[in-house]
Design an enzyme around this catalytic site. Structure first.
Site, PDB file in Angstrom:
ATOM      1  N   GLU A 124      63.807  34.420  31.751  1.00 39.01           N
ATOM      2  CA  GLU A 124      64.934  33.630  32.266  1.00 39.01           C
ATOM      3  C   GLU A 124      66.282  34.073  31.681  1.00 39.01           C
ATOM      4  O   GLU A 124      67.334  33.753  32.240  1.00 39.01           O
ATOM      5  CB  GLU A 124      64.700  32.141  31.992  1.00 39.01           C
ATOM      6  CG  GLU A 124      63.512  31.583  32.769  1.00 39.01           C
ATOM      7  CD  GLU A 124      63.081  30.203  32.303  1.00 39.01           C
ATOM      8  OE1 GLU A 124      62.583  29.430  33.122  1.00 39.01           O
ATOM      9  OE2 GLU A 124      63.226  29.889  31.098  1.00 39.01           O
TER      10      GLU A 124
ATOM     11  N   GLY B 284      58.687  24.151  39.171  1.00 39.53           N
ATOM     12  CA  GLY B 284      57.764  23.895  40.262  1.00 39.53           C
ATOM     13  C   GLY B 284      58.460  23.054  41.323  1.00 39.53           C
ATOM     14  O   GLY B 284      59.132  22.081  40.996  1.00 39.53           O
TER      15      GLY B 284
ATOM     16  N   MET C 173      59.965  21.682  32.271  1.00 43.09           N
ATOM     17  CA  MET C 173      59.567  21.203  30.959  1.00 43.09           C
ATOM     18  C   MET C 173      60.694  21.100  29.926  1.00 43.09           C
ATOM     19  O   MET C 173      60.422  20.868  28.750  1.00 43.09           O
ATOM     20  CB  MET C 173      58.446  22.112  30.416  1.00 43.09           C
ATOM     21  CG  MET C 173      57.227  22.123  31.324  1.00 43.09           C
ATOM     22  SD  MET C 173      55.974  23.325  30.845  1.00 43.09           S
ATOM     23  CE  MET C 173      55.363  22.616  29.325  1.00 43.09           C
ATOM     24  N   GLU C 174      61.948  21.305  30.346  1.00 41.60           N
ATOM     25  CA  GLU C 174      63.044  21.264  29.360  1.00 41.60           C
ATOM     26  C   GLU C 174      64.280  20.477  29.797  1.00 41.60           C
ATOM     27  O   GLU C 174      65.012  19.938  28.945  1.00 41.60           O
ATOM     28  CB  GLU C 174      63.515  22.697  29.015  1.00 41.60           C
ATOM     29  CG  GLU C 174      62.473  23.590  28.382  1.00 41.60           C
ATOM     30  CD  GLU C 174      61.582  24.266  29.418  1.00 41.60           C
ATOM     31  OE1 GLU C 174      61.974  24.304  30.604  1.00 41.60           O
ATOM     32  OE2 GLU C 174      60.495  24.729  29.048  1.00 41.60           O
TER      33      GLU C 174
ATOM     34  N   ASP D 106      56.922  28.166  41.857  1.00 41.99           N
ATOM     35  CA  ASP D 106      55.613  27.679  42.335  1.00 41.99           C
ATOM     36  C   ASP D 106      55.813  26.305  42.961  1.00 41.99           C
ATOM     37  O   ASP D 106      56.933  25.804  43.005  1.00 41.99           O
ATOM     38  CB  ASP D 106      54.633  27.587  41.148  1.00 41.99           C
ATOM     39  CG  ASP D 106      55.177  26.708  40.017  1.00 41.99           C
ATOM     40  OD1 ASP D 106      55.780  27.251  39.075  1.00 41.99           O
ATOM     41  OD2 ASP D 106      55.043  25.477  40.095  1.00 41.99           O
TER      42      ASP D 106
HETATM   43  N1  SAH Z   1      53.523  32.087  31.750  1.00 38.01           N
HETATM   44  C1  SAH Z   1      53.897  31.023  30.850  1.00 38.01           C
HETATM   45  C2  SAH Z   1      53.893  29.708  31.568  1.00 38.01           C
HETATM   46  C3  SAH Z   1      55.199  29.139  31.573  1.00 38.01           C
HETATM   47  S1  SAH Z   1      55.162  27.399  31.370  1.00 38.01           S
HETATM   48  C4  SAH Z   1      52.933  30.905  29.723  1.00 38.01           C
HETATM   49  O1  SAH Z   1      51.744  31.069  29.941  1.00 38.01           O
HETATM   50  O2  SAH Z   1      53.378  30.627  28.610  1.00 38.01           O
HETATM   51  C5  SAH Z   1      56.289  26.960  32.554  1.00 38.01           C
HETATM   52  C6  SAH Z   1      57.724  27.200  32.273  1.00 38.01           C
HETATM   53  O3  SAH Z   1      58.354  27.308  33.523  1.00 38.01           O
HETATM   54  C7  SAH Z   1      58.414  26.043  31.571  1.00 38.01           C
HETATM   55  O4  SAH Z   1      59.494  26.488  30.809  1.00 38.01           O
HETATM   56  C8  SAH Z   1      58.845  25.149  32.731  1.00 38.01           C
HETATM   57  O5  SAH Z   1      60.137  24.605  32.529  1.00 38.01           O
HETATM   58  C9  SAH Z   1      58.833  26.035  33.957  1.00 38.01           C
HETATM   59  N2  SAH Z   1      57.914  25.644  35.054  1.00 38.01           N
HETATM   60  C10 SAH Z   1      57.705  26.420  36.138  1.00 38.01           C
HETATM   61  N3  SAH Z   1      56.803  25.840  36.957  1.00 38.01           N
HETATM   62  C11 SAH Z   1      56.434  24.675  36.380  1.00 38.01           C
HETATM   63  C12 SAH Z   1      55.493  23.655  36.742  1.00 38.01           C
HETATM   64  N4  SAH Z   1      54.760  23.728  37.844  1.00 38.01           N
HETATM   65  N5  SAH Z   1      55.358  22.597  35.909  1.00 38.01           N
HETATM   66  C13 SAH Z   1      56.088  22.518  34.777  1.00 38.01           C
HETATM   67  N6  SAH Z   1      56.953  23.463  34.370  1.00 38.01           N
HETATM   68  C14 SAH Z   1      57.142  24.544  35.173  1.00 38.01           C
END
Ligand code: SAH
Length: 267
Positions: free
Chosen positions: A41, A107, A209-210, A233
């Site tokens: 990001e 998401g 998540m932030e 997603d």
């Molecule tokens: N590939 C990473 C996964 C990222 S977690 C790993 O395995 O560590 C998801 C991150 O993208 C978080 O920072 C959140 O803010 C965002 N995000 C994207 N899609 C999300 C979803 N469906 N639910 C919650 N957070 C999501």
């Protein structure tokens, strides 16, 4: 001789005053705080920023520099509300930040937003805050009402929302840009049932998540903020696969919008 000493003292005083003035000037130069959670990001932003220096505070790198003419501090907090709030607090305590932009991926919630669409938050809420009762989980905002821009929600700065919206329209096209509520929690959402609940309970159009934790910190500090997110997603059963395939592209799109915002600020 006395005259010479007096002259020397006067010169010293003037020089140190001038130095003081310069220092004060650089210290008050306001910067835009740009925050993301993950490496992908901030990647594009870090390739575009002219870096003045990097400070490491609490394990987080703060990149101080100029992004398309704007003085900025860019940092990657790590994933989740705790790391985001802690790094945002460090940023606000250590730099003269005038406004905060969070950029990243999320998401999509509901039918409105598709993968790679862009959401500009008008308000944010913590969807995982509340009480576990004998009858199950009962949600509550968890924050004193007087601190909220709107009851139970953190309101983004309207001017920053407009600026972000216009920038997003330029970058991804009007039909791919949405304004609305983002729901934040310490869970990666990969569930059709839960994502439906986020839409019903909060009228959310994206989840991540932030965002709400950055909003909480900025609200405490009285600073304007906006959260912008590109959909990686649909927060459904396919979310992990989708984020793996589309996450980097979505993250870059959101960064491009931030850069467009910098250009628009420069006029
Ligand atoms: N590939 C990473 C996964 C990222 S977690 C790993 O395995 O560590 C998801 C991150 O993208 C978080 O920072 C959140 O803010 C965002 N995000 C994207 N899609 C999300 C979803 N469906 N639910 C919650 N957070 C999501």
């Amino acid at each position: 001789m006395k005259k010479l000493i007096c002259l020397l003292i006067a010169v010293c005083m003037v020089t140190s005053l001038a130095a003081c003035g310069n220092q004060a000037q650089t210290e008050v130069e306001e910067r835009i705080g740009i925050i993301s959670a993950m490496d992908n990001e901030v990647a594009l932003l870090l390739s575009e920023v002219e870096i003045d220096h990097v400070d490491t505070i609490g394990g987080v790198d703060f990149h101080v520099g100029t992004l398309h003419g704007q003085p900025v501090v860019i940092m990657r907090s790590g994933i989740g509300k705790v790391l985001a709030a802690s790094a945002a607090t460090a940023m606000l305590n250590n730099y003269p930040i005038s406004k905060v932009i969070f950029t990243g991926i999320a998401g999509g919630v509901g039918d409105e937003t598709q993968v790679l669409d862009q959401v500009i938050a008008t308000r944010l809420v913590q969807h995982d805050c509340g009480t576990i009762t004998n009858d199950g989980f009962v949600w509550s905002s968890g924050v004193a009402e007087e601190e909220m821009g709107e009851k139970d929600f953190y309101a983004c700065d309207p001017e920053l929302v407009d600026l972000a919206f216009e920038a997003a329209v330029q970058v991804v096209g009007k039909e791919h840009v949405f304004k609305g509520t983002i729901a934040t929690g310490d869970q990666f959402v990969s569930s059709e049932e839960y994502v439906q609940k986020l839409q019903q309970d909060f009228d959310a159009i994206a989840c991540e998540m932030e965002g709400a934790s950055i909003a909480a910190v900025c609200t405490q500090y009285g600073l304007p903020f906006v959260v912008i997110r590109a959909m990686s997603d649909k927060a459904d059963g396919n979310a992990h696969e989708s984020i793996d395939n589309m996450g980097d592209l979505a993250a870059d799109n959101s960064s491009r919008i931030v850069i467009q915002m910098m250009d628009a600020m420069r006029g």
